[in-house]
Design a protein around this motif. Structure first.
Motif: not given
Length: 119
Positions: A85-90, A103-104, A109-119
């Motif tokens: 999320t930090s890299i994407s924001y920058q 943004d689109r 999918d607003p849950t995108l920012v909270g999804k597991s990085v393991l999947h």
């Protein structure tokens, strides 16, 4: 956190320390040759100064730097879930096209920012 984050303030400066590494990495970062790798990865044991080198390089290359991130146990910046999320924001702040795409995707999918990085 990014290299210019208040979480890394004051930055770990040590005058003259690691200058050879900083110079080499800065020159690599300024190189326009497409045959060179686009990502630099500093690795090594805890304590020898990787964060210092990365901080100096990120500041020297700030205009050309897409994004930066550091982990720090001392001020609760060790959460790997914040990395993407930090890299994407920058990147979104530096490139409007990427920001619009991101943004689109998040609107879809607003849950995108909270999804597991393991999947």
């Amino acid at each position: 956190a990014s290299h210019d984050s208040s979480a890394h303030s004051p930055p770990p400066y040590h005058s003259g320390t690691w200058q050879d590494y900083v110079d080499r990495l800065t020159q690599w970062g300024l190189n326009n040759d497409s045959h060179f790798d686009q990502i630099a990865w500093l690795k090594g044991p805890s304590g020898p100064g990787k964060s210092i080198v990365a901080q100096y390089c990120a500041e020297a290359l700030e205009e050309r730097l897409g994004a930066s991130f550091f982990f720090s146990r001392s001020n609760d910046r060790g959460d790997p879930y914040r990395f993407f999320t930090s890299i994407s924001y920058q990147l979104a702040m530096k490139d409007d096209r990427y920001g619009d795409l991101l943004d689109r995707r998040i609107c879809r999918d607003p849950t995108l920012v909270g999804k597991s990085v393991l999947h």
